[in-house]
Enzyme design. Structure first.
Site, PDB file in Angstrom:
ATOM      1  N   GLU A  31       0.866  -1.169   0.000  1.00 45.10           N
ATOM      2  CA  GLU A  31       0.000   0.000   0.000  1.00 45.10           C
ATOM      3  C   GLU A  31       0.907   1.225   0.000  1.00 45.10           C
ATOM      4  O   GLU A  31       1.803   1.323   0.843  1.00 45.10           O
ATOM      5  CB  GLU A  31      -0.880  -0.016   1.253  1.00 45.10           C
ATOM      6  CG  GLU A  31      -1.875   1.116   1.253  1.00 45.10           C
ATOM      7  CD  GLU A  31      -2.740   1.149   2.513  1.00 45.10           C
ATOM      8  OE1 GLU A  31      -2.645   0.229   3.352  1.00 45.10           O
ATOM      9  OE2 GLU A  31      -3.506   2.116   2.639  1.00 45.10           O
ATOM     10  N   ARG A  91       4.968 -12.637   9.943  1.00 48.53           N
ATOM     11  CA  ARG A  91       5.649 -11.406   9.577  1.00 48.53           C
ATOM     12  C   ARG A  91       7.004 -11.354  10.260  1.00 48.53           C
ATOM     13  O   ARG A  91       7.239 -12.044  11.257  1.00 48.53           O
ATOM     14  CB  ARG A  91       4.809 -10.170   9.909  1.00 48.53           C
ATOM     15  CG  ARG A  91       4.451 -10.004  11.359  1.00 48.53           C
ATOM     16  CD  ARG A  91       3.424  -8.885  11.563  1.00 48.53           C
ATOM     17  NE  ARG A  91       3.980  -7.570  11.280  1.00 48.53           N
ATOM     18  CZ  ARG A  91       3.499  -6.737  10.349  1.00 48.53           C
ATOM     19  NH1 ARG A  91       2.472  -7.078   9.627  1.00 48.53           N
ATOM     20  NH2 ARG A  91       4.038  -5.556  10.161  1.00 48.53           N
ATOM     21  N   LYS A 146       4.680   0.813   9.173  1.00 52.19           N
ATOM     22  CA  LYS A 146       4.782   2.101   8.479  1.00 52.19           C
ATOM     23  C   LYS A 146       4.225   3.230   9.327  1.00 52.19           C
ATOM     24  O   LYS A 146       4.743   4.342   9.300  1.00 52.19           O
ATOM     25  CB  LYS A 146       4.037   2.019   7.147  1.00 52.19           C
ATOM     26  CG  LYS A 146       4.838   1.306   6.081  1.00 52.19           C
ATOM     27  CD  LYS A 146       4.089   1.264   4.767  1.00 52.19           C
ATOM     28  CE  LYS A 146       3.062   0.173   4.785  1.00 52.19           C
ATOM     29  NZ  LYS A 146       2.398  -0.032   3.492  1.00 52.19           N
TER      30      LYS A 146
HETATM   31  P1  ATP Z   1       2.670  -1.990   7.945  1.00 51.67           P
HETATM   32  O1  ATP Z   1       2.096  -2.744   9.101  1.00 51.67           O
HETATM   33  O2  ATP Z   1       4.083  -1.645   8.092  1.00 51.67           O
HETATM   34  O3  ATP Z   1       1.830  -0.824   7.489  1.00 51.67           O
HETATM   35  P2  ATP Z   1       1.417  -3.456   5.900  1.00 51.67           P
HETATM   36  O4  ATP Z   1       1.240  -4.921   5.998  1.00 51.67           O
HETATM   37  O5  ATP Z   1       0.248  -2.605   6.111  1.00 51.67           O
HETATM   38  O6  ATP Z   1       2.649  -3.054   6.796  1.00 51.67           O
HETATM   39  P3  ATP Z   1       1.556  -3.379   3.088  1.00 51.67           P
HETATM   40  O7  ATP Z   1       2.081  -2.311   2.226  1.00 51.67           O
HETATM   41  O8  ATP Z   1       0.106  -3.643   3.094  1.00 51.67           O
HETATM   42  O9  ATP Z   1       2.057  -3.054   4.537  1.00 51.67           O
HETATM   43  O10 ATP Z   1       2.371  -4.726   2.846  1.00 51.67           O
HETATM   44  C1  ATP Z   1       2.749  -5.234   1.608  1.00 51.67           C
HETATM   45  C2  ATP Z   1       3.102  -6.684   1.778  1.00 51.67           C
HETATM   46  O11 ATP Z   1       4.203  -6.816   2.671  1.00 51.67           O
HETATM   47  C3  ATP Z   1       1.956  -7.463   2.368  1.00 51.67           C
HETATM   48  O12 ATP Z   1       1.847  -8.696   1.676  1.00 51.67           O
HETATM   49  C4  ATP Z   1       2.359  -7.671   3.789  1.00 51.67           C
HETATM   50  O13 ATP Z   1       1.801  -8.849   4.303  1.00 51.67           O
HETATM   51  C5  ATP Z   1       3.881  -7.729   3.696  1.00 51.67           C
HETATM   52  N1  ATP Z   1       4.500  -7.325   4.953  1.00 51.67           N
HETATM   53  C6  ATP Z   1       4.279  -6.178   5.646  1.00 51.67           C
HETATM   54  N2  ATP Z   1       4.980  -6.160   6.790  1.00 51.67           N
HETATM   55  C7  ATP Z   1       5.669  -7.312   6.837  1.00 51.67           C
HETATM   56  C8  ATP Z   1       6.578  -7.899   7.775  1.00 51.67           C
HETATM   57  N3  ATP Z   1       6.915  -7.284   8.901  1.00 51.67           N
HETATM   58  N4  ATP Z   1       7.103  -9.109   7.481  1.00 51.67           N
HETATM   59  C9  ATP Z   1       6.783  -9.745   6.341  1.00 51.67           C
HETATM   60  N5  ATP Z   1       5.937  -9.259   5.424  1.00 51.67           N
HETATM   61  C10 ATP Z   1       5.378  -8.055   5.657  1.00 51.67           C
HETATM   62 MG    MG Z   2      -1.581  -2.646   4.904  1.00 52.26          MG
END
Ligand code: ATP
Ligand code: MG
Length: 553
Positions: A35, A265, A275
Site C-alpha cells: 500500500e 511477519r 509504516k
Molecule cells: P505496515 O504494518 O508496516 O503498514 P502493511 O502490511 O500494512 O505493513 P503493506 O504495504 O500492506 O504493509 O504490505 C505489503 C506486503 O508486505 C503485504 O503482503 C504484507 O503482508 C507484507 N508485509 C508487511 N509487513 C511485513 C513484515 N513485517 N514481514 C513480512 N511481510 C510483511
Molecule cells: Mg496494509
C-alpha cells in the site's frame, strides 16, 4: 518446470510443489502488493524476497501491484520510493507496474453482480450504528434494518453512491453474509464506502472506493495470481477472500482462482516494523527523514550502506514459517558485516586525529605506497597511498605509557604503520589541558613490508598522510531504540529512543582513495564499515557507519 536455484524450501514452496505435481497450475504467479502509504521497511524485504524468489525459481511471474484503495493516506512519493526500493533489492516485476485502482471499473462491475445475486446491499446506518449492530466476540451481531432491501433499490442506491449523492458515512455497500458468524470479518463486511478524496491514479473519477478485503481477491483473480501470500494477521480474513471469489463464480470470468496463504511477519528486536510507527518517527522529527540511516526502511538501510545482497542473505537465513517470532537484529547486522567483509575495499580514516611528525623523513618527500585493496582478495587490486613526513593517527593509538596489552604507539616504543614503515615515538607535545597534539617519531627505511632482525613493533595502526588527507565528516550510529521491544517501553516507542543514536565527527582524515570516483563502501581499517552518505561530495565527503567490525557485546 520446477528446476530450482538453491533456495531452502519452506511450507509455501511445499504447497506449490504439490499443486504443480497435481497439475493444478502450469505457471506460478505471485505478487507483492504494497500500500503506497509509507516507505518499505525490512519486513517488506522478507515479503519481496519470498514472492520474487518463488517466481524466479519456478520460472513463473511476480507482479508489483499497489494496493491503493485508501487515497487519503497514499501519495506518489510513496509509489516512487517503493518502485525504486523493490528494484534496488533485485525484484524484477513481470509486466507493467499494476495498481488495484486499474481495476476500479471491474470491481464496480463485480459489486453490481453481487447485488444482483442478492449477496450485497446498501446500508444507510450511521458508522456508530454499524459498529453497534456488529456485536463483538461474545455477542452475535444483529441484522441492519436495511438488509432486506430489494435488489432494484440496492442497484439504484449503489449507483447514487457512485454519483456522489451520499456524503461519507451516509451509505455503504455491504456483503450479505452472516451477522452471527463467529468470524467478525464475515458479519456483513463493508465492500464500498463513500470517500470524497481524489486519487493519485484515478483523479476525481471516483467518490466511492472498494475495501481491501473486496479488492484483494478480485485483483489477484484478474491478474491470474496462483498463490497470494500475506502475513498471518490476514488469516481470519481468508474466509472472506474465499467468499468473494466463490460468490462471483459463474457471475464473472477470471483467469485464475487464487488461494491465500499466510506466513509469519518479520519482527526484529530494537526495531519497529510498521509504516505507521515509522511515519511517526519522521513526523515528530525523531529522525531526519524516511531514509535516515537509522531507519529500518529499505531507503534507510541503503543510505546506511547495507547491500541488497546482505538483505537478501538475511531473508534466506530467517526463512519462512507460520509461527510468529522475533528475530535478533544482530542477525541482520551480521549478514551485512559478512557481505562487506568479503566485498568492501579497505581504506584508512583517522576519526580523532593527532599529528605525527617523522623527524628523519627527507624534507618535502612524498612516497607512494601500494597497498592491497582487500587483504584476502587479490583480484580487487591495489591502491596508491601517499606517505610523507607528517601524518595523522588516532588519538587512541598513542599513549605516554602503557602495559604490554596495548598494541599501539607508546613513547619510546615502535609500531608499524599499516602498509608502511615501522616508526618509533621519541617525544610528544600536549596542550594546556594535557591533550596530546603532536608526537615526534623516527622511521626506519628498512622496514617497508619486513621486520628486520630484532624488530618487534607492538602492533599495526592506521594513518593518513597529513598533506594528502581529505577532511571528512563521519556519522556514527547506534541503535535507534534502547529497548528490545520499543513499543513496550515506558512512554511507548518514543520513550525508548536512544538519545545517542547519532554522533557526528568532523575533521576526520581520510585517505584519497576513499573519495576517488566510484568509491562507495569501505572497511575503514580498525574502525568499521562505512559508506558515502547521499550528501557526500569529493570536496566535502560525508561517511555513514554501516556496521561495526565486530558484534559489540
Ligand atoms: P505496515 O504494518 O508496516 O503498514 P502493511 O502490511 O500494512 O505493513 P503493506 O504495504 O500492506 O504493509 O504490505 C505489503 C506486503 O508486505 C503485504 O503482503 C504484507 O503482508 C507484507 N508485509 C508487511 N509487513 C511485513 C513484515 N513485517 N514481514 C513480512 N511481510 C510483511
Ligand atoms: Mg496494509
Amino acid at each position: 518446470m520446477t528446476e530450482r536455484v538453491d533456495t531452502p524450501t519452506n511450507f509455501i514452496r511445499q504447497i506449490i510443489d504439490k499443486d504443480i505435481a497435481e497439475g493444478k497450475h502450469t505457471k506460478i504467479i505471485t505478487r507483492f502488493p504494497p500500500e503506497p502509504n509509507g516507505y518499505l521497511h525490512v519486513g517488506h524485504a522478507k515479503s519481496i524476497c519470498l514472492n520474487f524468489n518463488i517466481a524466479r525459481d519456478y520460472q513463473g511471474d511476480c507482479h508489483l501491484r499497489f494496493d491503493d484503495t485508501n487515497p487519503s493516506n497514499e501519495s506518489l512519493e510513496y509509489v516512487e520510493s517503493i518502485k525504486d526500493n523493490v528494484r534496488w533489492l533485485g525484484g524484477e516485476w513481470d509486466g507493467p507496474v499494476r495498481y488495484a485502482s486499474d481495476y476500479f471499473d471491474e470491481l464496480y462491475e463485480c459489486a453490481v453482480k453481487l447485488i444482483n445475486a442478492g449477496l450485497a446491499y446498501v446500508d444507510n446506518q450511521s458508522p456508530e450504528e454499524i459498529a453497534e449492530y456488529r456485536g463483538n466476540f461474545t455477542t452475535p451481531g444483529r441484522n441492519s434494518p436495511y438488509r432486506e432491501r430489494p435488489v432494484a433499490e440496492n442497484l439504484q442506491l449503489f449507483e447514487d453512491m457512485r454519483a456522489g449523492k451520499f456524503e461519507p458515512g451516509k451509505a455503504v455497500l455491504r456483503a450479505k453474509i452472516d451477522m452471527a458468524s463467529p468470524n467478525m470479518n464475515l458479519r456483513d463486511p463493508i465492500l464500498y464506502r463513500v470517500l470524497n478524496v481524489p486519487h493519485h491514479q484515478t483523479g476525481d473519477k471516483w467518490c466511492i472506493y472498494p475495501m481491501y478485503d473486496f479488492t484483494h481477491p478480485i485483483s489477484d483473480a484478474i491478474e491470474g495470481i496462483t498463490h497470494s501470500l500475506c502475513t498471518l494477521e490476514f488469516e481470519a480474513h481468508r474466509p472472506l477472500y474465499d467468499w468473494v471469489l466463490d460468490s462471483l463464480e459463474g457471475l464473472h470470468e477470471f483467469p485464475s482462482r487464487p488461494r491465500q496463504y499466510e506466513f509469519a511477519r518479520l519482527n526484529l528486536n530494537y526495531t519497529v516494523t510498521s509504516k505507521r510507527r515509522l511515519k511517526q518517527l519522521v513526523d515528530e522529527g525523531i529522525v531526519e527523514s524516511w531514509d535516515d540511516p537509522r531507519m529500518p526502511t529499505i531507503s534507510g538501510m541503503r543510505r546506511r550502506g547495507y547491500t541488497p545482497e546482505a538483505i537478501q542473505n538475511f531473508c534466506q537465513m530467517i526463512g519462512v514459517a507460520r509461527a510468529d517470532s522475533v528475530v535478533d537484529v544482530s542477525m541482520l547486522e551480521s549478514a551485512v558485516r559478512d557481505d562487506l567483509n568479503k566485498n568492501a575495499p579497505r581504506a584508512m580514516c583517522v576519526l580523532n586525529p593527532i599529528k605525527v611528525v617523522i623527524t628523519n623523513w627527507p624534507e618535502g618527500k612524498t612516497e607512494i605506497l601500494t597497498i592491497a585493496v582487500h587483504p584476502q582478495n587479490e583480484s580487487m587490486g591495489e591502491r596508491e597511498v601517499p606517505m610523507s613526513g607528517e601524518l595523522w593517527i588516532d588519538r587512541d593509538d598513542f599513549r605516554e605509557e602503557a602495559n604490554k596489552k596495548y598494541k599501539r604507539l607508546v613513547l619510546g616504543g615502535a609500531v608499524r604503520l599499516r602498509g608502511g614503515y615501522v616508526i618509533t615515538a621519541n617525544e610528544f607535545e600536549q596542550d594546556a589541558e594535557g591533550n596530546v597534539t603532536t608526537v615526534y617519531c623516527t622511521y626506519d627505511e628498512n622496514t617497508l613490508g619486513v621486520n628486520p632482525e630484532g624488530y618487534k613493533p607492538r602492533g599495526v595502526i592506521h594513518w593518513v598522510s597529513a598533506k594528502h588527507a581529505v577532511d571528512a565528516e563521519v556519522r556514527l550510529y547506534e541503535r535507534l531504540f534502547l529497548e528490545a521491544s520499543p513499543d513496550r517501553a515506558e512512554g511507548g516507542m518514543l520513550g525508548s529512543v536512544n538519545p545517542e543514536s547519532l554522533k557526528v565527527l568532523s575533521g576526520c582524515k581520510v585517505e584519497p582513495s576513499a573519495v576517488a570516483e566510484g568509491a562507495e563502501r569501505f572497511q575503514f581499517e580498525r574502525e568499521g564499515y562505512f559508506c558515502h552518505d547521499t550528501t557526500s561530495t569529493p570536496e566535502a565527503p560525508v561517511f555513514n557507519l554501516t556496521v561495526s567490525l565486530r558484534e559489540s557485546f
